[in-house]
Scaffold this active site. Structure first.
Site, PDB file in Angstrom:
ATOM      1  N   LYS A  45       0.986  -1.664   0.225  1.00 25.79           N
ATOM      2  CA  LYS A  45       0.473  -0.032   0.119  1.00 25.79           C
ATOM      3  C   LYS A  45       1.093   1.364  -0.244  1.00 25.79           C
ATOM      4  O   LYS A  45       0.505   1.833  -0.373  1.00 25.79           O
ATOM      5  CB  LYS A  45      -0.705  -0.090   0.810  1.00 25.79           C
ATOM      6  CG  LYS A  45      -2.205  -0.323   1.069  1.00 25.79           C
ATOM      7  CD  LYS A  45      -3.618  -0.127   2.035  1.00 25.79           C
ATOM      8  CE  LYS A  45      -3.149  -0.721   3.271  1.00 25.79           C
ATOM      9  NZ  LYS A  45      -4.135  -0.564   4.182  1.00 25.79           N
ATOM     10  N   LYS A 104      -9.129 -16.476   4.931  1.00 22.55           N
ATOM     11  CA  LYS A 104      -9.966 -17.751   5.482  1.00 22.55           C
ATOM     12  C   LYS A 104     -11.178 -16.772   5.073  1.00 22.55           C
ATOM     13  O   LYS A 104     -12.594 -17.000   4.620  1.00 22.55           O
ATOM     14  CB  LYS A 104      -9.872 -17.791   6.784  1.00 22.55           C
ATOM     15  CG  LYS A 104      -9.992 -16.360   8.061  1.00 22.55           C
ATOM     16  CD  LYS A 104      -9.034 -17.278   8.488  1.00 22.55           C
ATOM     17  CE  LYS A 104      -9.396 -15.521   9.790  1.00 22.55           C
ATOM     18  NZ  LYS A 104      -7.533 -14.568  10.330  1.00 22.55           N
ATOM     19  N   GLU A 128      -4.122 -24.095   1.922  1.00 21.35           N
ATOM     20  CA  GLU A 128      -3.796 -24.826   2.887  1.00 21.35           C
ATOM     21  C   GLU A 128      -4.012 -23.554   4.255  1.00 21.35           C
ATOM     22  O   GLU A 128      -4.924 -24.028   5.072  1.00 21.35           O
ATOM     23  CB  GLU A 128      -2.757 -25.586   2.810  1.00 21.35           C
ATOM     24  CG  GLU A 128      -2.255 -25.774   3.528  1.00 21.35           C
ATOM     25  CD  GLU A 128      -3.513 -27.139   3.834  1.00 21.35           C
ATOM     26  OE1 GLU A 128      -4.510 -26.992   4.955  1.00 21.35           O
ATOM     27  OE2 GLU A 128      -3.349 -27.930   3.123  1.00 21.35           O
ATOM     28  N   VAL A 131      -7.358 -22.272   7.151  1.00 20.04           N
ATOM     29  CA  VAL A 131      -7.605 -22.764   8.254  1.00 20.04           C
ATOM     30  C   VAL A 131      -6.175 -23.718   8.417  1.00 20.04           C
ATOM     31  O   VAL A 131      -5.554 -24.412   8.313  1.00 20.04           O
ATOM     32  CB  VAL A 131      -8.031 -23.789   6.812  1.00 20.04           C
ATOM     33  CG1 VAL A 131      -9.293 -24.656   9.280  1.00 20.04           C
ATOM     34  CG2 VAL A 131      -9.234 -23.379   6.703  1.00 20.04           C
ATOM     35  N   GLY A 133      -3.290 -22.851  10.224  1.00 19.44           N
ATOM     36  CA  GLY A 133      -2.124 -22.368   9.821  1.00 19.44           C
ATOM     37  C   GLY A 133      -1.356 -23.373   9.129  1.00 19.44           C
ATOM     38  O   GLY A 133      -1.457 -23.807   7.852  1.00 19.44           O
ATOM     39  N   GLY A 186      -0.070  -7.806  23.361  1.00 18.25           N
ATOM     40  CA  GLY A 186      -0.309  -8.196  21.752  1.00 18.25           C
ATOM     41  C   GLY A 186      -0.561  -9.626  20.787  1.00 18.25           C
ATOM     42  O   GLY A 186      -0.550  -9.739  20.187  1.00 18.25           O
ATOM     43  N   ASP A 200     -13.584 -15.172  13.066  1.00 17.26           N
ATOM     44  CA  ASP A 200     -12.631 -15.875  12.472  1.00 17.26           C
ATOM     45  C   ASP A 200     -13.306 -17.581  12.293  1.00 17.26           C
ATOM     46  O   ASP A 200     -13.192 -18.733  11.339  1.00 17.26           O
ATOM     47  CB  ASP A 200     -11.898 -15.689  13.283  1.00 17.26           C
ATOM     48  CG  ASP A 200      -9.871 -16.463  12.817  1.00 17.26           C
ATOM     49  OD1 ASP A 200      -9.669 -16.283  11.924  1.00 17.26           O
ATOM     50  OD2 ASP A 200     -10.004 -17.720  13.598  1.00 17.26           O
ATOM     51  N   LYS A 204     -13.433 -20.528   8.646  1.00 14.53           N
ATOM     52  CA  LYS A 204     -12.651 -21.533   8.361  1.00 14.53           C
ATOM     53  C   LYS A 204     -13.682 -23.244   8.970  1.00 14.53           C
ATOM     54  O   LYS A 204     -13.237 -23.621   7.695  1.00 14.53           O
ATOM     55  CB  LYS A 204     -11.627 -21.908   9.963  1.00 14.53           C
ATOM     56  CG  LYS A 204      -9.930 -20.945   9.744  1.00 14.53           C
ATOM     57  CD  LYS A 204     -10.005 -20.366  10.935  1.00 14.53           C
ATOM     58  CE  LYS A 204      -8.709 -19.857  10.702  1.00 14.53           C
ATOM     59  NZ  LYS A 204      -8.013 -19.151  12.137  1.00 14.53           N
ATOM     60  N   GLY A 303       0.391 -17.706  13.191  1.00 20.36           N
ATOM     61  CA  GLY A 303       2.314 -17.308  13.552  1.00 20.36           C
ATOM     62  C   GLY A 303       2.653 -17.078  11.815  1.00 20.36           C
ATOM     63  O   GLY A 303       2.847 -17.539  10.726  1.00 20.36           O
TER      64      GLY A 303
END
Lengths: 430, 430
Positions: A45, A104, A128, A131, A133, A186, A200, A204, A303
């Site tokens: 961006k 997702k 893949e 869903v 990770g 965080g 979320d 999934k 992650g």
């Protein structure tokens, strides 16, 4: 050796992770697949922003057309959300590029249309990483359960809520307290709704069930309940009764091309269930097939590195494996989740601190026609399991004389049949 | 639609299960792969034996040549053991047939040679069912971890021993007692050595590590220890210290093409480890890759249907997926398993019933230069964790004055680093 040009959309955690993984794994990928993936253009961006990954300035652009013109065969979408991601993916497929995405929400809301477009253009779209990770669950369903009818999927699909519930359960602290701390560190978003209200997990689940049941259920029609009302007392009493409480996503199909039922919400699992011990940030998916029995996949659901791993494995498999997708059958009949007939967990917080003896409570509830399996009480709360539960039972319990309730919660229980099924095979171990 | 002729070698639990699954799943397989698998010949030892599966008499033969002449493209080997299975598989590959087998001993001992033969003849040999029953672990390593270097594999690979340990731990009963009952009920073999002495797990570990590390370790060189000397007291004290004891198969590689270390033996896992809660007849494999982190696959490791599922999925994938196999690199340097330097669990049974206070024992052991993490005692036994353990420490402890031992056991501990690694990502959840 094949050289494949890759265009990267987005250069945050996921995009940067994919770039890094393609560098660090270049030799392994080359050795095993004889393919070299070269990132030739990166869409961002803000062009001037400081980047954690160095030496990419010449690849960076803010113009999507420049990405398509950079000699790329694959677009990796790592922007997230629906727009502009959907538009870019659509344009990439139309231009004849394969697409790999970790998105997702995009694949839950627009997956059917994007898959159709990909098929028309004779390219693939793989996702893949969207869903679980790094857990290869879509690949497992697409390539290793071809001869199985998957009739039930249960998943712990959101790491943030699983982390919160794990800490509440282990330390006896409140939802608000764990959430605030997680936000400060965080681990949770400033606006936690996507996680704690179950959105979320719903995305999934929609993706998983579309692939497993070969039918589409619009995300808006999936029952959704979050974890905000769970208290440590409830978790403790559930555990005393032999259950763990998880934010569980469940999809079930009743017969081939039969009706389906999908929902996300706090659910009890017997402590012996393969998902009951999946704690912390781990995600897991429990698949039940008609020949294989049950298979559970556990791993890191989020992650930078696990997500990048799934994206890069998809990149390799674009050129190695046939498309795992099947045409969808028609619109399914959608049954409401959490139907009557099964067992149900009831947790009541009492207004007066005098908690009835569990045995006395059982007798009194059985006196009004309910089937009580087990009951426990502590800290001004009481919990019990009702067999052959029916929604009307909740109101019956509320009006039970002698109990002054400040609150009543009722939760479905999953996996009890599974435990029973296991017994004939080896008695005593469930 | 393709029609593929299948020859079945052996018609016991596995062979019969495969036959049944090919019937019951015929429509699903046909719809999803456009392939019809037809069993055209079945090799048995005794032609006249009563069969659980009906209507197959015309397919049955005792002559292997007849199977090859029956118009078959694939041979499913479901005999077990090395001979005559090895000879038949070799002849089938030489005749240009693909082979699918569930035979762990065969693939552990002769896998390299059979893979080479298959490659020479341009056919495939697949053996998903040989490790972990219905769990698609070989497929996952072959197709979904192409971009990952798998550096450690830990597995609960034998259901019988896991069942025995689970019951010993839950009910506090002895090894001999659970084994006798399991034998009586047919859950354990009359000669239990293959299971309880770890041979079965060694075969499976050899297969897993050959594929993961791309190198062969002869089964005879894999460290092997069984579960006969485990007592319920040991299990209880380990649990009090925060660990589960499992018959764990572990393979580790130190750097690409680096030395490897393989072993099967009773091992402690922190209760938070993804394998610690895998109980009963369940099998599980924990894979650690350099990008994905850790992925765990859990499922039924044996039984007619899970095994048949893996065989039939292999059949489908012979015609769908590229060969997952990689050429092996040279002979590896084999390091002894359970090396010094890590933490170690020590369990001592005392001759006199007077058990020292854990604190006092810690002080006394620290006085002679050992690093003790934690200690507990009960039922005339005492257990503790030594940090930076060295084999000489065991003899030091034995000679510790004031303790009259009737027995001392020392066990390795796995997955402690894994738990620590997880902390930075989300503190407090391990």
């Amino acid at each position: 050796m094949k050289r494949i040009g890759v265009g990267l959309l987005g250069f945050g955690t996921v995009g940067g992770g994919v770039y890094n993984a393609l560098q660090s794994q270049e030799d392994v990928i080359l050795k095993r697949t004889e393919t070299l993936f070269e990132v030739r253009s990166i869409l961002v961006k803000e062009k001037e922003k400081e980047r954690a990954v160095k030496g990419v300035q010449s690849l960076i652009t803010t113009d999507f057309d420049r990405v398509l013109e950079a000699g790329v065969e694959v677009i990796v979408e790592a922007i997230g959300g629906t727009e502009p991601a959907r538009m870019y993916v659509e344009r990439a497929l139309e231009a004849g590029c394969h697409v790999v995405t970790a998105n997702k929400e995009l694949m839950a809301k627009h997956g059917v249309q994007l898959e159709r477009l990909a098929r028309d253009r004779k390219v693939q779209i793989l996702y893949e990483a969207s869903v679980g990770g790094g857990i290869p669950v879509l690949g497992t369903m697409g390539h290793f359960l071809k001869a199985n009818r998957v009739h039930r999927i249960s998943g712990i699909l959101n790491g943030t809520t699983n982390y919160i519930l794990t800490r509440m359960s282990r330390e006896g602290v409140s939802f608000a307290e764990v959430l605030a701390e997680a936000q400060q560190k965080g681990y949770a978003e400033a606006d936690p709704a996507a996680d704690v209200d179950g959105f979320d997990a719903v995305y999934k689940l929609a993706v998983l069930c579309r692939l497993a049941f070969e039918t589409e259920v619009p995300v808006g029609q999936i029952l959704r309940e979050g974890i905000r009302d769970i208290t440590p007392e409830e978790l403790e009493l559930a555990r005393k009764l032999g259950y763990a409480v998880k934010l569980l996503a469940t999809g079930e199909q009743y017969g081939e091309k039969g009706p389906v039922s999908l929902g996300v919400g706090p659910t009890l699992l017997p402590l012996s269930h393969p998902l009951a011990g999946v704690d912390g940030v781990y995600n897991a998916i429990h698949l039940e097939g008609d020949v294989v029995g049950d298979v559970t996949l556990v791993g890191r659901g989020a992650g930078e590195k696990p997500t990048a791993s799934a994206v890069v494995e998809d990149l390799c498999n674009l050129y190695r494996l046939p498309s795992p997708r099947l045409p969808l059958s028609g619109e399914p009949l959608l049954l409401p989740a959490g139907e009557a007939g099964g067992s149900r967990f009831i947790f009541m917080k009492l207004r007066d601190r005098e908690v009835p003896e569990p045995e006395q409570l059982c007798r009194s509830l059985e006196g009004i026609g309910l089937e009580v399996v087990d009951a426990v009480s502590a800290h001004g709360g009481v919990a019990f399991i009702l067999r052959r539960w029916d929604p009307s039972h909740t109101s019956i319990v509320v009006t039970e004389p002698g109990l002054e309730l400040s609150r009543i919660t009722s939760r479905p229980i999953q996996g009890v049949n599974l435990s029973q099924e296991r017994q004939p095979e080896m008695e005593g171990v469930v």
